[in-house]
Scaffold this active site. Structure first.
Site, mmCIF file in Angstrom:
data_model
loop_
_atom_site.group_PDB
_atom_site.id
_atom_site.type_symbol
_atom_site.label_atom_id
_atom_site.label_comp_id
_atom_site.label_asym_id
_atom_site.label_seq_id
_atom_site.Cartn_x
_atom_site.Cartn_y
_atom_site.Cartn_z
ATOM 1 N N ASP A 92 0.815 -1.220 0.000
ATOM 2 C CA ASP A 92 0.000 0.000 0.000
ATOM 3 C C ASP A 92 0.847 1.269 0.000
ATOM 4 O OD1 ASP A 92 -2.984 -0.689 0.346
ATOM 5 O OD2 ASP A 92 -2.029 -2.012 1.802
ATOM 6 N N HIS B 44 -11.888 5.165 5.397
ATOM 7 C CA HIS B 44 -11.337 6.415 5.932
ATOM 8 C C HIS B 44 -12.376 7.537 5.856
ATOM 9 C CE1 HIS B 44 -7.098 4.921 4.704
ATOM 10 N NE2 HIS B 44 -7.084 5.027 6.018
ATOM 11 N N CYS C 280 -5.457 9.744 -1.889
ATOM 12 C CA CYS C 280 -4.541 8.821 -1.201
ATOM 13 C C CYS C 280 -3.122 8.829 -1.749
ATOM 14 C CB CYS C 280 -5.058 7.389 -1.314
ATOM 15 S SG CYS C 280 -6.821 7.253 -1.125
ATOM 16 N N GLU D 43 -0.593 9.466 1.460
ATOM 17 C CA GLU D 43 -1.423 10.350 2.291
ATOM 18 C C GLU D 43 -1.589 9.800 3.710
ATOM 19 O OE1 GLU D 43 -5.584 12.252 1.552
ATOM 20 O OE2 GLU D 43 -5.896 10.106 1.682
ATOM 21 N N ARG E 221 -9.061 2.605 11.267
ATOM 22 C CA ARG E 221 -7.616 2.861 11.232
ATOM 23 C C ARG E 221 -7.129 3.942 12.202
ATOM 24 N NH1 ARG E 221 -5.623 1.135 6.238
ATOM 25 N NH2 ARG E 221 -6.650 -0.832 5.744
#
Ligand code: GLY
Length: 247
Positions: A52, A152, A239, A57, A122
């Protein structure tokens, strides 16, 4: 852009095959569009050990006078921070988020001097408090937002202007945004709220045409940018970059 993105973290989505060649091409176009819109782009080499890692970001929040290195809630992402820290250290003093706090930048939406912070899978309450501790003395206001239906906060709300957001009210509690103009995404396009504001242009995935019509009708210059392979990785426009001003 690591070819290991095919093994990325997924929370709300089922795994679908990601076309790596197409993802690499889309990532390159993303950088070109940011440059076309007047930004200087610094690229960080991908590390295949971190599937990932192109979602930079999430590992930092860049404020005007310092940058916060986060502690991602996804354990597989925690060692993405050193590569980003090395670059950011050229521009800002760095502060860190320590255990047990978790925080990912995808949960932090900056509108002027307000930081909206998602409580999500998260980012926990300790993460929000750590951000408050470092940001409030710099004049930022920190506002918590419950995230219920997506990974998110910024999967469900991003800025069109400092006083206006594009949001999916089915995925977050929009009460903390009262006083702002909240533009809802088209209900049949729940993933459409993640757009990237660059120097007045709204960069958006073209697969959400009804929402984009709404945004364009408000007078915004909309720049379509295909990120189909990144949507499969539970990511989108914001992101893949950290936008900040040099001092
Ligand atoms: N695949 C994006 C994330 O889960 O962090």
């Amino acid at each position: 852009m690591p070819s290991s993105i095919t093994r990325c973290e997924l929370t709300f989505l089922e795994r679908e095959p990601i076309d790596v060649d197409r993802a690499v091409a889309q990532h390159a176009v993303y950088g070109m569009v940011l440059r076309e819109l007047g930004l200087e782009v610094l690229e960080i080499p991908a590390d295949p050990a971190f599937p990932d890692c192109c979602f930079v970001e999430d590992v930092a929040i860049v404020l005007d006078r310092l940058a916060v290195l986060t502690r991602p809630g996804a354990a597989s992402r925690r060692n993405e921070t050193p590569a980003v820290a090395e670059v950011l250290a050229r521009f800002r003093p760095l502060v860190r988020v320590e255990a047990p706090a978790t925080l990912e930048g995808g949960d932090v939406l900056m509108l002027g001097r307000t930081l909206f912070v998602g409580s999500s899978p998260r980012s926990n309450a300790d993460g929000l408090e750590r951000l408050r501790e470092v940001a409030e003395p710099l004049g930022y206001r920190v506002v918590a937002v419950p995230v219920t239906g997506c990974l998110h906060l910024k999967s469900a709300v991003t800025a069109l202007a400092d006083g206006r957001v594009l949001a999916n009210p089915a995925w977050i509690d929009v009460t903390p945004f009262r006083g702002l103009d909240v533009i809802p995404v088209a209900p049949e396009e729940p993933g459409a709220a993640n757009v990237l504001r660059v120097n007045g242009t709204i960069v958006a995935h073209p697969g959400f045409p009804r929402t984009l019509e709404r945004v364009a009708a408000l007078g915004y210059d909309v720049r379509p940018l295909d990120v189909s392979e990144f949507l499969k990785a539970e990511a989108a426009l914001t992101c893949k970059s950290l936008l900040f001003r040099r001092h």
